[in-house]
Design a protein around this motif. Structure first.
Motif, PDB file in Angstrom:
ATOM      1  N   TYR A  85       0.834  -1.209   0.000  1.00  0.00           N
ATOM      2  CA  TYR A  85       0.000   0.000   0.000  1.00  0.00           C
ATOM      3  C   TYR A  85       0.867   1.258   0.000  1.00  0.00           C
ATOM      4  O   TYR A  85       0.580   2.231  -0.710  1.00  0.00           O
ATOM      5  CB  TYR A  85      -0.920  -0.019   1.222  1.00  0.00           C
ATOM      6  N   SER A  86       1.941   1.246   0.775  1.00  0.00           N
ATOM      7  CA  SER A  86       2.791   2.433   0.910  1.00  0.00           C
ATOM      8  C   SER A  86       3.730   2.621  -0.266  1.00  0.00           C
ATOM      9  O   SER A  86       4.260   3.713  -0.468  1.00  0.00           O
ATOM     10  CB  SER A  86       3.616   2.334   2.200  1.00  0.00           C
ATOM     11  N   GLY A  87       3.957   1.565  -1.057  1.00  0.00           N
ATOM     12  CA  GLY A  87       4.902   1.643  -2.161  1.00  0.00           C
ATOM     13  C   GLY A  87       6.268   1.098  -1.815  1.00  0.00           C
ATOM     14  O   GLY A  87       7.153   1.034  -2.671  1.00  0.00           O
ATOM     15  N   GLU A  88       6.468   0.667  -0.573  1.00  0.00           N
ATOM     16  CA  GLU A  88       7.739   0.061  -0.190  1.00  0.00           C
ATOM     17  C   GLU A  88       7.984  -1.221  -0.986  1.00  0.00           C
ATOM     18  O   GLU A  88       9.118  -1.550  -1.324  1.00  0.00           O
ATOM     19  CB  GLU A  88       7.731  -0.263   1.305  1.00  0.00           C
ATOM     20  N   ALA A  89       6.895  -1.946  -1.304  1.00  0.00           N
ATOM     21  CA  ALA A  89       6.960  -3.148  -2.135  1.00  0.00           C
ATOM     22  C   ALA A  89       5.936  -3.019  -3.246  1.00  0.00           C
ATOM     23  O   ALA A  89       4.950  -2.281  -3.125  1.00  0.00           O
ATOM     24  CB  ALA A  89       6.695  -4.396  -1.303  1.00  0.00           C
ATOM     25  N   VAL A  90       6.172  -3.726  -4.348  1.00  0.00           N
ATOM     26  CA  VAL A  90       5.258  -3.701  -5.491  1.00  0.00           C
ATOM     27  C   VAL A  90       4.907  -5.139  -5.856  1.00  0.00           C
ATOM     28  O   VAL A  90       5.798  -5.990  -5.971  1.00  0.00           O
ATOM     29  CB  VAL A  90       5.873  -2.986  -6.707  1.00  0.00           C
ATOM     30  N   ALA A  91       3.633  -5.402  -6.038  1.00  0.00           N
ATOM     31  CA  ALA A  91       3.202  -6.738  -6.422  1.00  0.00           C
ATOM     32  C   ALA A  91       3.800  -7.105  -7.774  1.00  0.00           C
ATOM     33  O   ALA A  91       3.591  -6.384  -8.758  1.00  0.00           O
ATOM     34  CB  ALA A  91       1.680  -6.804  -6.484  1.00  0.00           C
ATOM     35  N   PRO A  92       4.536  -8.219  -7.874  1.00  0.00           N
ATOM     36  CA  PRO A  92       5.183  -8.580  -9.136  1.00  0.00           C
ATOM     37  C   PRO A  92       4.229  -9.193 -10.153  1.00  0.00           C
ATOM     38  O   PRO A  92       4.603  -9.383 -11.313  1.00  0.00           O
ATOM     39  CB  PRO A  92       6.237  -9.601  -8.698  1.00  0.00           C
ATOM     40  N   ILE A  93       3.021  -9.531  -9.725  1.00  0.00           N
ATOM     41  CA  ILE A  93       2.027 -10.171 -10.586  1.00  0.00           C
ATOM     42  C   ILE A  93       0.699  -9.472 -10.372  1.00  0.00           C
ATOM     43  O   ILE A  93       0.348  -9.129  -9.233  1.00  0.00           O
ATOM     44  CB  ILE A  93       1.857 -11.664 -10.227  1.00  0.00           C
ATOM     45  N   LEU A  94      -0.048  -9.250 -11.438  1.00  0.00           N
ATOM     46  CA  LEU A  94      -1.406  -8.744 -11.274  1.00  0.00           C
ATOM     47  C   LEU A  94      -2.167  -9.687 -10.351  1.00  0.00           C
ATOM     48  O   LEU A  94      -2.231 -10.894 -10.594  1.00  0.00           O
ATOM     49  CB  LEU A  94      -2.113  -8.645 -12.627  1.00  0.00           C
ATOM     50  N   THR A  95      -2.736  -9.138  -9.291  1.00  0.00           N
ATOM     51  CA  THR A  95      -3.392  -9.932  -8.256  1.00  0.00           C
ATOM     52  C   THR A  95      -4.832  -9.469  -8.102  1.00  0.00           C
ATOM     53  O   THR A  95      -5.095  -8.282  -7.943  1.00  0.00           O
ATOM     54  CB  THR A  95      -2.644  -9.774  -6.915  1.00  0.00           C
ATOM     55  N   ILE A  96      -5.766 -10.420  -8.169  1.00  0.00           N
ATOM     56  CA  ILE A  96      -7.184 -10.137  -7.978  1.00  0.00           C
ATOM     57  C   ILE A  96      -7.656 -10.966  -6.794  1.00  0.00           C
ATOM     58  O   ILE A  96      -7.362 -12.156  -6.693  1.00  0.00           O
ATOM     59  CB  ILE A  96      -8.001 -10.503  -9.235  1.00  0.00           C
ATOM     60  N   PHE A  97      -8.412 -10.340  -5.875  1.00  0.00           N
ATOM     61  CA  PHE A  97      -8.863 -11.073  -4.700  1.00  0.00           C
ATOM     62  C   PHE A  97     -10.296 -10.731  -4.348  1.00  0.00           C
ATOM     63  O   PHE A  97     -10.828  -9.694  -4.756  1.00  0.00           O
ATOM     64  CB  PHE A  97      -7.947 -10.794  -3.496  1.00  0.00           C
ATOM     65  N   ILE A  98     -10.913 -11.639  -3.594  1.00  0.00           N
ATOM     66  CA  ILE A  98     -12.216 -11.389  -2.991  1.00  0.00           C
ATOM     67  C   ILE A  98     -12.040 -11.334  -1.475  1.00  0.00           C
ATOM     68  O   ILE A  98     -10.981 -11.683  -0.945  1.00  0.00           O
ATOM     69  CB  ILE A  98     -13.237 -12.487  -3.355  1.00  0.00           C
ATOM     70  N   GLY A  99     -13.084 -10.910  -0.767  1.00  0.00           N
ATOM     71  CA  GLY A  99     -13.024 -10.841   0.676  1.00  0.00           C
ATOM     72  C   GLY A  99     -13.512 -12.117   1.337  1.00  0.00           C
ATOM     73  O   GLY A  99     -14.289 -12.890   0.748  1.00  0.00           O
ATOM     74  N   GLY A 100     -13.047 -12.341   2.564  1.00  0.00           N
ATOM     75  CA  GLY A 100     -13.484 -13.478   3.354  1.00  0.00           C
ATOM     76  C   GLY A 100     -14.125 -13.011   4.641  1.00  0.00           C
ATOM     77  O   GLY A 100     -14.846 -12.008   4.661  1.00  0.00           O
ATOM     78  N   ASN A 101     -13.842 -13.708   5.742  1.00  0.00           N
ATOM     79  CA  ASN A 101     -14.414 -13.331   7.031  1.00  0.00           C
ATOM     80  C   ASN A 101     -13.379 -12.745   7.988  1.00  0.00           C
ATOM     81  O   ASN A 101     -13.695 -12.496   9.151  1.00  0.00           O
ATOM     82  CB  ASN A 101     -15.113 -14.527   7.689  1.00  0.00           C
ATOM     83  N   HIS A 102     -12.168 -12.544   7.514  1.00  0.00           N
ATOM     84  CA  HIS A 102     -11.143 -11.846   8.289  1.00  0.00           C
ATOM     85  C   HIS A 102     -10.570 -10.741   7.410  1.00  0.00           C
ATOM     86  O   HIS A 102      -9.552 -10.933   6.740  1.00  0.00           O
ATOM     87  CB  HIS A 102     -10.037 -12.809   8.738  1.00  0.00           C
ATOM     88  N   GLU A 103     -11.249  -9.624   7.375  1.00  0.00           N
ATOM     89  CA  GLU A 103     -10.877  -8.531   6.481  1.00  0.00           C
ATOM     90  C   GLU A 103     -10.926  -7.192   7.210  1.00  0.00           C
ATOM     91  O   GLU A 103     -11.646  -7.043   8.215  1.00  0.00           O
ATOM     92  CB  GLU A 103     -11.825  -8.464   5.271  1.00  0.00           C
ATOM     93  N   ALA A 104     -10.182  -6.223   6.680  1.00  0.00           N
ATOM     94  CA  ALA A 104     -10.342  -4.836   7.098  1.00  0.00           C
ATOM     95  C   ALA A 104     -11.613  -4.316   6.420  1.00  0.00           C
ATOM     96  O   ALA A 104     -11.576  -3.750   5.324  1.00  0.00           O
ATOM     97  CB  ALA A 104      -9.122  -4.001   6.700  1.00  0.00           C
ATOM     98  N   SER A 105     -12.748  -4.551   7.082  1.00  0.00           N
ATOM     99  CA  SER A 105     -14.047  -4.313   6.437  1.00  0.00           C
ATOM    100  C   SER A 105     -14.248  -2.859   6.052  1.00  0.00           C
ATOM    101  O   SER A 105     -14.937  -2.555   5.066  1.00  0.00           O
ATOM    102  CB  SER A 105     -15.178  -4.779   7.356  1.00  0.00           C
ATOM    103  N   ASN A 106     -13.657  -1.935   6.812  1.00  0.00           N
ATOM    104  CA  ASN A 106     -13.781  -0.522   6.458  1.00  0.00           C
ATOM    105  C   ASN A 106     -13.105  -0.228   5.124  1.00  0.00           C
ATOM    106  O   ASN A 106     -13.615   0.534   4.292  1.00  0.00           O
ATOM    107  CB  ASN A 106     -13.171   0.348   7.552  1.00  0.00           C
ATOM    108  N   HIS A 107     -11.944  -0.832   4.889  1.00  0.00           N
ATOM    109  CA  HIS A 107     -11.198  -0.608   3.653  1.00  0.00           C
ATOM    110  C   HIS A 107     -11.971  -1.174   2.461  1.00  0.00           C
ATOM    111  O   HIS A 107     -12.132  -0.508   1.428  1.00  0.00           O
ATOM    112  CB  HIS A 107      -9.819  -1.259   3.763  1.00  0.00           C
ATOM    113  N   LEU A 108     -12.472  -2.407   2.600  1.00  0.00           N
ATOM    114  CA  LEU A 108     -13.167  -3.024   1.472  1.00  0.00           C
ATOM    115  C   LEU A 108     -14.501  -2.343   1.182  1.00  0.00           C
ATOM    116  O   LEU A 108     -14.938  -2.304   0.027  1.00  0.00           O
ATOM    117  CB  LEU A 108     -13.374  -4.519   1.733  1.00  0.00           C
ATOM    118  N   TRP A 109     -15.149  -1.774   2.226  1.00  0.00           N
ATOM    119  CA  TRP A 109     -16.393  -1.048   1.960  1.00  0.00           C
ATOM    120  C   TRP A 109     -16.126   0.212   1.134  1.00  0.00           C
ATOM    121  O   TRP A 109     -16.962   0.613   0.316  1.00  0.00           O
ATOM    122  CB  TRP A 109     -17.092  -0.688   3.262  1.00  0.00           C
TER     123      TRP A 109
END
Length: 409
Positions: A85-109
């Motif tokens: 998130y901060s840019g310290e690291a960059v995802a090397p692969i396009l990543t797509i995800f869905i939410g589960g039951n252990h999530e930062a719900s405020n962020h995903l909303w």
């Protein structure tokens, strides 16, 4: 922590067009997942094009997000997402995800309709459908709880952490409106009854406690969705065990189901899938049929806020082929070079690279003291809604404009 290895398998003799890695429960361990894929790529001389993650992603940006995640105090951890998130690291692969039951719900909303949580990491939304390389990917976030399924999105900060991640009927309704073929479907829950289509005895040997839950294991609303969509592949997580199954449909089609484990050394949390027919452009794009469905149900979402059961309409028509073609045409003719650089024929359907941080990132070694969350505006959500209004025919977006107002109180 030991060596992370994956259960990825690759056939070098296949007519490979695209290589996809699928992961079960992430639990914030992005570094370990990407490391495992990197090691497999080097060992087998391959390149993964896309990573799909089946929930419990934990997009925790800072200690405020920790206050919105349903997890025991002793397990609270920043893990590694905040670096992406901060840019310290960059995802090397396009990543797509869905939410589960252990999530930062405020962020995903904040990204209800989907969006970038970090560069190259895309949330599919509470429900959603996108395309990449000609592969159509749909999915639903959360888990099923019957006492909340028919309620609206009544949660307000500070969240009831045990309800914010419960799948709502509106998401299943929207997904059931899809009529064009789906290649891959993602869920966190297993469809109820899926264990009857695989090696149930082996499952109960590995996870003995599941035998007592056989009759209620999984979501009861997902089997009908699977029967309606009949995707070629369905991936899930949640139970922390690998479980394959094949569901044959009366139509003659079949859905290959695979649940995967969580990220731990020696566990089967990754699977590689090669798609020989995926010859489309490597551009993440909005699905035009899904955009039509979003437009047709947006007025329902606006009033979908009651903490009691809400009666959704049952007469929503599916988008017609002419509607979908009009959206495609609008996306092309309304697109300017400044709108989507490099989008080609996708036009405005190409998902823009419009990630911008909206809150400060965690800076170690700050203490992990959860700070109460407050509502944060989402430029990405605003941009998506503006796009829908821009390219969706007005006759679709005006549906159900006063539906909730016409319901008895």
């Amino acid at each position: 922590r030991g060596s992370y290895t994956s259960s990825l398998h690759y056939d070098p003799h296949s007519t490979l067009r695209m290589l996809i890695a699928v992961e079960g429960c992430c639990h914030g361990e992005l570094d370990a997942i990407y490391e495992s894929i990197k090691n497999t790529e080097a060992a087998q001389n391959v390149k993964v094009d896309l990573l799909l993650i089946c929930g419990d992603f934990q997009a925790v940006r800072n200690t405020t997000d920790l206050s919105c995640i349903a997890i025991k105090q002793k397990y609270l951890s920043m893990n590694t997402f905040y670096k992406y998130y901060s840019g310290e690291a960059v995802a090397p692969i396009l990543t797509i995800f869905i939410g589960g039951n252990h999530e930062a719900s405020n962020h995903l909303w904040e990204l209800y309709h989907g969006g970038w949580v970090a560069p190259n990491i895309y949330y599919l939304g509470h429900s959603g459908c996108v395309s990449y390389g000609g592969v159509r990917i749909a999915g639903v976030s959360g888990i099923f709880k019957g006492y909340n399924y028919r309620k609206g999105y009544y949660e307000q900060l500070p969240y009831d952490l045990r309800s914010a991640y419960h799948t709502r009927e509106l998401e299943i309704l929207k997904l059931s409106m899809l009529s064009q073929p789906v290649d891959i479907f993602l869920s966190h829950d297993w469809p109820r009854g899926i264990i009857n289509f695989g090696n149930k005895s082996r499952l109960f040997h590995v996870k003995k406690f599941l035998a007592a839950e056989e009759a209620t294991l999984g979501s009861p609303v997902l089997p009908d969705l699977m029967a309606g969509l009949q995707p070629k592949m369905w991936f899930a997580a949640h139970m922390h065990v690998k479980f394959p199954a094949v569901v044959a449909h009366p139509s003659g089609n079949a859905t290959r189901f695979l649940a995967l484990d969580k990220v731990l050394p020696g566990r089967e949390f990754l699977q590689m899938i090669h798609l020989p027919d995926a010859s489309g452009p490597r551009v993440l794009s909005y699905d035009p049929e899904w955009l039509a469905i979003v437009g047709m149900t947006e007025n329902l979402l606006r009033g979908y806020t009651a903490p009691s059961n809400m009666r959704l309409p049952r007469d929503i028509p599916r988008p017609l082929p002419a509607d979908i073609q009009e959206i495609i045409d609008n996306a092309q003719k309304m697109c300017t070079p400044d709108d989507r650089p490099g989008a080609g024929d996708m036009g405005l359907l190409a998902v823009p690279s419009n990630f911008t941080p909206t809150v400060p990132s965690y800076i170690p070694p700050a203490p992990l003291t959860p700070i109460p969350a407050t509502p944060i505006p989402s430029p990405q959500k605003d941009a998506f809604c503006a796009l829908v209004q821009r390219i969706i025919p007005q006759r679709l977006t005006s549906l159900h404009h006063d539906y909730w107002g016409s319901q008895p109180s």
